[in-house]
Design a protein around this motif. Sequence first.
Motif, PDB file in Angstrom:
ATOM      1  N   LEU A 156       0.838  -1.199   0.000  1.00 29.57           N
ATOM      2  CA  LEU A 156       0.000   0.000   0.000  1.00 29.57           C
ATOM      3  C   LEU A 156       0.874   1.251   0.000  1.00 29.57           C
ATOM      4  O   LEU A 156       0.669   2.171  -0.806  1.00 29.57           O
ATOM      5  CB  LEU A 156      -0.932  -0.004   1.204  1.00 29.57           C
ATOM      6  CG  LEU A 156      -1.823   1.235   1.357  1.00 29.57           C
ATOM      7  CD1 LEU A 156      -2.745   1.394   0.147  1.00 29.57           C
ATOM      8  CD2 LEU A 156      -2.650   1.150   2.641  1.00 29.57           C
ATOM      9  N   MET A 157       1.849   1.297   0.892  1.00 28.17           N
ATOM     10  CA  MET A 157       2.733   2.445   0.959  1.00 28.17           C
ATOM     11  C   MET A 157       3.553   2.596  -0.318  1.00 28.17           C
ATOM     12  O   MET A 157       3.634   3.683  -0.902  1.00 28.17           O
ATOM     13  CB  MET A 157       3.666   2.326   2.167  1.00 28.17           C
ATOM     14  CG  MET A 157       4.617   3.509   2.360  1.00 28.17           C
ATOM     15  SD  MET A 157       6.189   3.397   1.420  1.00 28.17           S
ATOM     16  CE  MET A 157       7.001   2.060   2.295  1.00 28.17           C
ATOM     17  N   LEU A 158       4.161   1.495  -0.778  1.00 27.47           N
ATOM     18  CA  LEU A 158       5.044   1.576  -1.939  1.00 27.47           C
ATOM     19  C   LEU A 158       4.296   1.950  -3.209  1.00 27.47           C
ATOM     20  O   LEU A 158       4.776   2.755  -4.016  1.00 27.47           O
ATOM     21  CB  LEU A 158       5.772   0.242  -2.138  1.00 27.47           C
ATOM     22  CG  LEU A 158       6.890  -0.069  -1.151  1.00 27.47           C
ATOM     23  CD1 LEU A 158       7.446  -1.459  -1.419  1.00 27.47           C
ATOM     24  CD2 LEU A 158       8.004   0.967  -1.227  1.00 27.47           C
ATOM     25  N   SER A 159       3.129   1.366  -3.421  1.00 26.03           N
ATOM     26  CA  SER A 159       2.392   1.645  -4.653  1.00 26.03           C
ATOM     27  C   SER A 159       2.020   3.115  -4.752  1.00 26.03           C
ATOM     28  O   SER A 159       2.027   3.702  -5.843  1.00 26.03           O
ATOM     29  CB  SER A 159       1.143   0.762  -4.736  1.00 26.03           C
ATOM     30  OG  SER A 159       0.273   0.998  -3.642  1.00 26.03           O
ATOM     31  N   ARG A 160       1.721   3.744  -3.619  1.00 23.19           N
ATOM     32  CA  ARG A 160       1.401   5.174  -3.639  1.00 23.19           C
ATOM     33  C   ARG A 160       2.667   6.025  -3.727  1.00 23.19           C
ATOM     34  O   ARG A 160       2.687   7.047  -4.406  1.00 23.19           O
ATOM     35  CB  ARG A 160       0.589   5.542  -2.396  1.00 23.19           C
ATOM     36  CG  ARG A 160      -0.762   4.840  -2.357  1.00 23.19           C
ATOM     37  CD  ARG A 160      -1.670   5.400  -1.293  1.00 23.19           C
ATOM     38  NE  ARG A 160      -2.920   4.660  -1.215  1.00 23.19           N
ATOM     39  CZ  ARG A 160      -3.938   4.985  -0.423  1.00 23.19           C
ATOM     40  NH1 ARG A 160      -3.837   6.055   0.363  1.00 23.19           N
ATOM     41  NH2 ARG A 160      -5.028   4.258  -0.398  1.00 23.19           N
ATOM     42  N   MET A 161       3.718   5.606  -3.027  1.00 17.05           N
ATOM     43  CA  MET A 161       4.961   6.363  -3.078  1.00 17.05           C
ATOM     44  C   MET A 161       5.536   6.385  -4.494  1.00 17.05           C
ATOM     45  O   MET A 161       6.060   7.409  -4.947  1.00 17.05           O
ATOM     46  CB  MET A 161       5.988   5.747  -2.128  1.00 17.05           C
ATOM     47  CG  MET A 161       7.281   6.555  -2.002  1.00 17.05           C
ATOM     48  SD  MET A 161       8.550   5.688  -1.077  1.00 17.05           S
ATOM     49  CE  MET A 161       9.095   4.536  -2.326  1.00 17.05           C
ATOM     50  N   LEU A 162       5.416   5.288  -5.207  1.00 19.78           N
ATOM     51  CA  LEU A 162       6.021   5.189  -6.532  1.00 19.78           C
ATOM     52  C   LEU A 162       5.246   5.957  -7.599  1.00 19.78           C
ATOM     53  O   LEU A 162       5.706   6.048  -8.735  1.00 19.78           O
ATOM     54  CB  LEU A 162       6.163   3.717  -6.937  1.00 19.78           C
ATOM     55  CG  LEU A 162       7.208   2.939  -6.127  1.00 19.78           C
ATOM     56  CD1 LEU A 162       7.191   1.462  -6.499  1.00 19.78           C
ATOM     57  CD2 LEU A 162       8.604   3.521  -6.314  1.00 19.78           C
ATOM     58  N   THR A 163       4.098   6.520  -7.241  1.00 25.16           N
ATOM     59  CA  THR A 163       3.437   7.431  -8.180  1.00 25.16           C
ATOM     60  C   THR A 163       4.213   8.739  -8.309  1.00 25.16           C
ATOM     61  O   THR A 163       4.000   9.494  -9.252  1.00 25.16           O
ATOM     62  CB  THR A 163       2.001   7.754  -7.726  1.00 25.16           C
ATOM     63  OG1 THR A 163       2.037   8.448  -6.462  1.00 25.16           O
ATOM     64  CG2 THR A 163       1.176   6.475  -7.586  1.00 25.16           C
ATOM     65  N   ASN A 164       5.109   8.989  -7.349  1.00 22.92           N
ATOM     66  CA  ASN A 164       5.873  10.233  -7.333  1.00 22.92           C
ATOM     67  C   ASN A 164       7.378  10.003  -7.508  1.00 22.92           C
ATOM     68  O   ASN A 164       8.167  10.923  -7.363  1.00 22.92           O
ATOM     69  CB  ASN A 164       5.644  10.965  -6.007  1.00 22.92           C
ATOM     70  CG  ASN A 164       6.135  12.395  -6.035  1.00 22.92           C
ATOM     71  OD1 ASN A 164       5.768  13.171  -6.918  1.00 22.92           O
ATOM     72  ND2 ASN A 164       6.970  12.762  -5.066  1.00 22.92           N
TER      73      ASN A 164
END
Length: 265
Positions: A156-164
Motif C-alpha cells: 500500500l505504501m510503496l504503490s502510492r509512493m512510486l506514483t511520485n
Amino acid sequence: MYLRQMKNDDLCILLDMAHAEGWSSDIFEFELYHKLNPGGCFTCIIDKNVVGGIMTFTYPSSGWIGNLIVDKKYRLKGFGKALFRKGLRHLSSLPTVFLCASPMAVGLYSEFGFRKVSNINRWEHRGATLDLPGTNRNLELVLDMDRKYWREDRSLMLSRMLTNRSYVFNGGAWLGFGQVDDHWTIGPWEANDKDSALDLLKGAIVDGNDQRILVDVPARNIRAWDILTVMGFEVVGKTVLMCRGQLPDIAFDNIFGLASMGSKG
C-alpha cells in the motif's frame, strides 16, 4: 501544552522545522504518510502554535515511528518525549515497532524497550545525477521482491509512493529514485545479488556537475558497501535502526537502500 491529531495545515510548518535540521524530506512524503495513517500522526500545540509533531505508520505486522520533530525554541522541556509516548501507545497492539534514531538518542529509546538492529549509513555522491527511465514499469515484480526481503506487506505504501518516484529494474533488482529539493535520493533499492544491484546503479547514474545523490543503507549489507565505494559514494552520516518486540527475519543482505531517508523502512 496539549497534543492533538495532526491536521493538513500542520504539515508545512513541521516540514520547515525538518528542513532547518537538514532532513531530506518533501511535502509529498509528509502528505503521503499523513493520508495513510491520519489517526497515528500527532502535533504538539503551545499557545495555539504548532511546536512539534510525530508520525507513525503501520504495516500489517509492524509499525514505524518517524518524523519526530520539535522546534528548537521548545526543546528540553519534555514535549518530544510526550509526542513519542503518544505515538508508541498508538502502535501498542502491533508485535513489532521500528524507528531510526540518531546515535545520541539510542540510550533514550532503549529505556522504552527498543534495541539496536543495525546502523544505517547515509551515503552521498557529488557531481552526478540520476537519469529518468522510460515508461517500462513492473509494480507487481517490485512489490513481490520487497515483500520477500522485508518479510512484510508494504504494497500500500510503496504503490502510492512510486506514483511520485521513478524506478528501474532488471531480472534481479529494482531501484527507486526521485528528486527532493536540491538533491536526489535513491530508495527503495533491493536486489537478489550484488551484480544485479550494481548494474542498475551504473545504468542510472550520469554526470551532473554540482548535483548530489543520497541513499540510506543498512550497514549489515556489506555488498552495498562495496558497490557504493566503487561508484564514488562516501558515508556522510549515520542513524541506528531500532526495534521493540519481535524482530522479523529481514534479509538485510538484499536491502541496498531504504524507501525513505530512514523514517519508514
